[in-house]
Design a protein around this motif. Structure first.
Motif, mmCIF file in Angstrom:
data_model
loop_
_atom_site.group_PDB
_atom_site.id
_atom_site.type_symbol
_atom_site.label_atom_id
_atom_site.label_comp_id
_atom_site.label_asym_id
_atom_site.label_seq_id
_atom_site.Cartn_x
_atom_site.Cartn_y
_atom_site.Cartn_z
ATOM 1 N N ARG B 13 -3.199 7.713 39.410
ATOM 2 C CA ARG B 13 -2.454 7.075 38.320
ATOM 3 C C ARG B 13 -1.932 8.071 37.303
ATOM 4 N NH1 ARG B 13 -5.307 1.166 37.399
ATOM 5 N NH2 ARG B 13 -4.384 0.370 39.306
ATOM 6 N N TYR B 14 -2.648 9.178 37.115
ATOM 7 C CA TYR B 14 -2.120 10.210 36.217
ATOM 8 C C TYR B 14 -0.953 10.932 36.855
ATOM 9 C CZ TYR B 14 -4.873 10.129 32.016
ATOM 10 O OH TYR B 14 -5.386 9.769 30.805
ATOM 11 N N ARG B 16 1.118 9.727 38.971
ATOM 12 C CA ARG B 16 2.258 8.818 38.908
ATOM 13 C C ARG B 16 2.854 8.790 37.498
ATOM 14 N NH1 ARG B 16 6.541 6.886 39.648
ATOM 15 N NH2 ARG B 16 7.034 4.682 39.778
ATOM 16 N N LEU B 17 1.982 8.756 36.497
ATOM 17 C CA LEU B 17 2.429 8.686 35.103
ATOM 18 C C LEU B 17 3.268 9.911 34.739
ATOM 19 C CD1 LEU B 17 2.305 7.551 32.189
ATOM 20 C CD2 LEU B 17 0.102 8.680 31.931
ATOM 21 N N ALA B 20 6.541 10.045 36.792
ATOM 22 C CA ALA B 20 7.526 9.061 36.338
ATOM 23 C C ALA B 20 8.282 9.560 35.116
ATOM 24 C CB ALA B 20 6.835 7.736 36.025
ATOM 25 N N ASN B 21 7.583 10.337 34.275
ATOM 26 C CA ASN B 21 8.241 10.836 33.070
ATOM 27 C C ASN B 21 9.061 12.098 33.316
ATOM 28 O OD1 ASN B 21 7.590 9.243 30.502
ATOM 29 N ND2 ASN B 21 5.618 9.294 31.576
ATOM 30 N N ALA B 81 -9.102 15.316 29.274
ATOM 31 C CA ALA B 81 -9.757 14.385 28.363
ATOM 32 C C ALA B 81 -10.865 15.109 27.608
ATOM 33 C CB ALA B 81 -10.349 13.217 29.138
ATOM 34 N N PRO B 103 -5.988 10.795 25.618
ATOM 35 C CA PRO B 103 -4.720 10.159 25.963
ATOM 36 C C PRO B 103 -3.544 10.806 25.231
ATOM 37 C CG PRO B 103 -6.260 8.622 24.872
ATOM 38 C CD PRO B 103 -6.790 9.987 24.716
ATOM 39 N N PHE B 104 -2.379 10.842 25.917
ATOM 40 C CA PHE B 104 -1.182 11.400 25.293
ATOM 41 C C PHE B 104 -0.060 10.392 25.460
ATOM 42 C CE2 PHE B 104 -1.680 13.023 29.623
ATOM 43 C CZ PHE B 104 -0.564 12.472 30.229
ATOM 44 N N SER B 105 0.972 10.524 24.630
ATOM 45 C CA SER B 105 2.123 9.646 24.788
ATOM 46 C C SER B 105 3.162 10.359 25.642
ATOM 47 C CB SER B 105 2.709 9.302 23.426
ATOM 48 O OG SER B 105 3.319 10.445 22.878
ATOM 49 N N ALA B 106 4.057 9.582 26.220
ATOM 50 C CA ALA B 106 5.090 10.154 27.085
ATOM 51 C C ALA B 106 5.902 11.194 26.323
ATOM 52 C CB ALA B 106 5.989 9.042 27.617
ATOM 53 N N LEU B 110 6.407 15.247 27.181
ATOM 54 C CA LEU B 110 7.703 15.868 27.440
ATOM 55 C C LEU B 110 7.970 16.996 26.447
ATOM 56 C CD1 LEU B 110 9.836 12.736 28.313
ATOM 57 C CD2 LEU B 110 9.231 14.632 29.819
ATOM 58 N N ARG B 114 8.755 20.797 27.582
ATOM 59 C CA ARG B 114 10.007 21.472 27.186
ATOM 60 C C ARG B 114 9.707 22.748 26.414
ATOM 61 N NH1 ARG B 114 12.024 16.036 25.206
ATOM 62 N NH2 ARG B 114 12.930 15.060 27.057
#
Lengths: 421, 232
Positions: B13-14, B16-17, B20-21, B81, B103-106, B110, B114
């Motif tokens: 799931r990580y 994929r996460l 996906a981003n 974590a 946890p981090f936000s998308a 990014l 970058r």
């Protein structure tokens, strides 16, 4: 020419031997009581006394820590409080003291002529207590015997200091262990909670990205993950609360006289309905009806099935219900439910630990688990007056056995919590 | 664009996460499930960036990073974590370029990706024409981005190399700490002194004969760092 006024009388071989053995006893015997017994036995032939009492300084004065009557005073064994005032003096002054007590009628009863020799017990920079030797009927203690008693007192002082240190170390050790457990618990719980939270946060913010419009399928995929992880988080929080309630005895069982086959069938059909991929078999050999909390008992079975799914991936699961003889529970017969998987099994050395709170079998690759599930199962079974056991064979699988006391409808257990611990 | 990013995590799931981003940004994404696989894939595919989870079976993230640093200076972001101070410092000490806490936000993810990629893409600060710089027993070959100590090649991470270049460019002058952080890591890092300390300490371990008495990377207390002019 030796100066005859000082105490230079050489020790007899017997005395030397006693001194040597006293030193040895103090050095070798870890138990203070036993070490003092040795000292009494070794000292008595050379020092000659009838009574010995060791007083230890305490916050409110002093306490007798050890007392033996070895000689002529045996008849007066009840009278153990003697020597208190002289001991208290010695503790205050720090100096050796000798008194001669002439009780009533001492000329007729020589036990009433008492010589008491009291010495302070030094340990470190402080006086730890006092030792009192009593000799009934004389003769008075000689200078050599006093010297010997000083040697004995030094060793008893060392014993007391050592005992204090051992005590302090034990306290520190216990504190350290407790702290380690708490730290591990916090680290483990925060990691366990953070994992589902990470998915929820990650996938939610991914969906919220304004620079991308996700297609319908992707949106559904992400929302489903968020939903499942929220569910996982809820389960973890429930487990944490349950385990602390069970631990503190705050969870009450709502007991009902329940036919076990019905309850198990219900679980079986629910599992079948919800996840077709799980190969589960039910074998009801002999059913029984007894007092259980249906919600909590279902929780136990669910937990065992979830474990089998988690740790024995793709293995069939079988549930057996019967009645067994000669189980060491209340009655000669007990209700028995066995949940079996045919997965990799648990190594023998870990099996006995699986029910401990926060225990996790090392090396298992399953992603999550706080080590609470089986602990909760065991506590719930205990609250039913029942028992849970684990049997595992590496490479062949694992069986969890549940045992419940068989009770008639008229025999509702009065106490809802029957935890044996 | 089209940088290759290797993401390493044992949780599908990580993977994929993160994937996906990254995909919509035009990055090429490679995946590995454990540290061992990660090391092999770095050797085989030479990614431009590695995002490494810490707690994994077979070989954990720290162990994998250690092995990767034996042969590669690819930028590495630790994604974990495990947020304790000592874990963070341990990761940076082993040569990670950045550390993201789960946890981090998308958007956070990014932004970090970058920032790290920007560091390696920016043209070197050295003006053209100078191909080789020497400082005592230290040699920097700008054309190949290679560093030698006593003629033996030293592997520097992309970040360490950028720190060194900043000092070389300002040769003989003090470079303030916040300027180093801004130029090498990015605007959002100017307060993160710790990340700079760790990089400076790693540089010294690799470049100095006696890291406690450095001659190439010298501290000017309260100000910054300098590569001092050597007496000829």
């Amino acid at each position: 020419m030796p100066d005859t006024t000082t105490l230079t009388v050489p020790l007899s071989p017997q005395e030397l031997q006693a001194l040597y053995e006293i030193s040895n006893a103090v050095a070798r015997e870890p138990d203070i009581e036993k070490a003092l017994e040795h000292i009494v036995k070794l000292t008595r032939p050379v020092l000659i006394f009838d009574n010995i009492v060791v007083y230890v300084k305490s916050s409110d004065g002093m306490q007798p820590a050890f007392a033996r009557i070895v000689g002529r005073g045996r008849a007066a064994e009840a009278d153990l409080a003697w020597g208190e005032s002289i001991a208290s003096n010695v503790i205050n002054t720090g100096h050796l003291e000798i008194v001669e007590e002439r009780l009533d009628n001492w000329e007729q009863n020589r036990l009433n002529l008492r010589f008491l020799l009291a010495l302070p017990l030094h340990g470190g920079d402080e006086i730890q207590g006092a030792v009192v030797f009593g000799r009934f009927g004389g003769p008075p203690f000689s200078q050599e015997q006093i010297r010997l008693s000083e040697f004995v007192a030094t060793h008893i002082g060392q014993l007391l200091v050592r005992q204090q240190l051992v005590g302090r170390i034990a306290v520190l050790e216990a504190e350290r262990r407790l702290q380690t457990i708490q730290e591990n618990f916090i680290a483990m719980v925060s990691h366990e909670l953070r994992s589902p939270l990470g998915f929820i946060k990650g996938y939610t913010t991914t969906l919220l990205r304004q620079d991308i419009s996700w297609d319908e399928n992707t949106r559904y995929e992400f929302l489903k993950i968020i939903d499942e992880e929220a569910e996982h988080l809820r389960g973890l929080i429930d487990n944490l609360l349950d385990s602390s309630r069970l631990q503190s005895g705050a969870m009450k069982m709502q007991l009902q006289h329940t036919p076990i086959d019905e309850l198990i069938r219900e679980i079986y059909h629910r599992v079948k309905r919800l996840s077709q991929s799980i190969d589960i078999q039910l074998d009801i050999k002999q059913s029984f009806t007894t007092w259980v909390d249906p919600v909590r008992f279902t929780q136990v079975i669910d937990n065992l099935i979830a474990n089998a799914v988690k740790y024995a991936e793709a293995s069939p699961i079988s549930i057996l219900v019967d009645i067994v003889d000669k189980h060491p529970l209340t009655s000669p017969k007990a209700g028995h439910i066995a949940v079996t998987d045919f997965g990799p099994g648990i190594e023998a050395e870990y099996v006995e630990h699986v029910f401990k709170r926060f225990y996790r079998v090392p090396g298992k690759t399953a992603q999550y688990g706080a080590g609470l599930g089986l602990f909760i199962c065991r506590e719930i079974m205990h609250a039913h007056g029942g028992e849970i056991g684990c049997e595992s064979s590496l490479g062949h699988g694992t069986t969890f056995h549940l045992y419940l006391p068989l009770r008639e409808e008229t025999e509702m257990p009065s106490n809802n919590m029957e935890s044996p611990e | 664009m089209n940088e290759k990013i290797l993401i390493v995590d044992d949780e599908p799931r990580y993977l994929r996460l993160v994937e996906a981003n990254l995909l919509p940004e035009g990055y090429h994404v490679l995946q590995a499930n454990n540290g061992q696989q990660a090391v092999e894939m770095v050797a085989l595919h030479k990614p431009d960036l590695v995002m490494l989870d810490v707690m994994m079976p077979v070989l954990d993230g720290f162990q994998a990073l250690e092995r990767i640093r034996d042969f590669s200076s690819v930028p590495v972001i630790i994604v974990s974590a495990k947020g304790e101070e000592q874990d963070r410092v341990r990761g940076l000490n082993l040569g990670a370029d950045d550390y993201i806490l789960k946890p981090f936000s998308a958007s956070e993810l990014l932004a970090r990706v970058r920032a790290v990629l920007r560091r390696i893409q920016r043209p070197g600060p050295m003006s053209e024409g100078v191909a080789i710089f020497r400082h005592g027993n230290l040699t920097v070959d700008f054309a190949r981005a290679e560093v030698f100590r006593d003629d033996k090649m030293v592997y520097l991470s992309a970040t360490e190399y950028r720190v060194l270049l900043q000092l070389v460019q300002m040769y003989g002058k003090v470079v303030p700490s916040d300027q180093l952080l801004k130029d090498v890591w990015g605007d959002e890092y100017t307060e993160d002194k710790e990340i700079l300390w760790v990089s400076i300490s790693r540089l010294r371990q690799k470049l100095e004969d006696d890291p406690r008495n450095p001659v190439h990377v010298v501290t000017r207390s309260g100000v910054g760092y300098i590569m001092p002019k050597l007496e000829q």
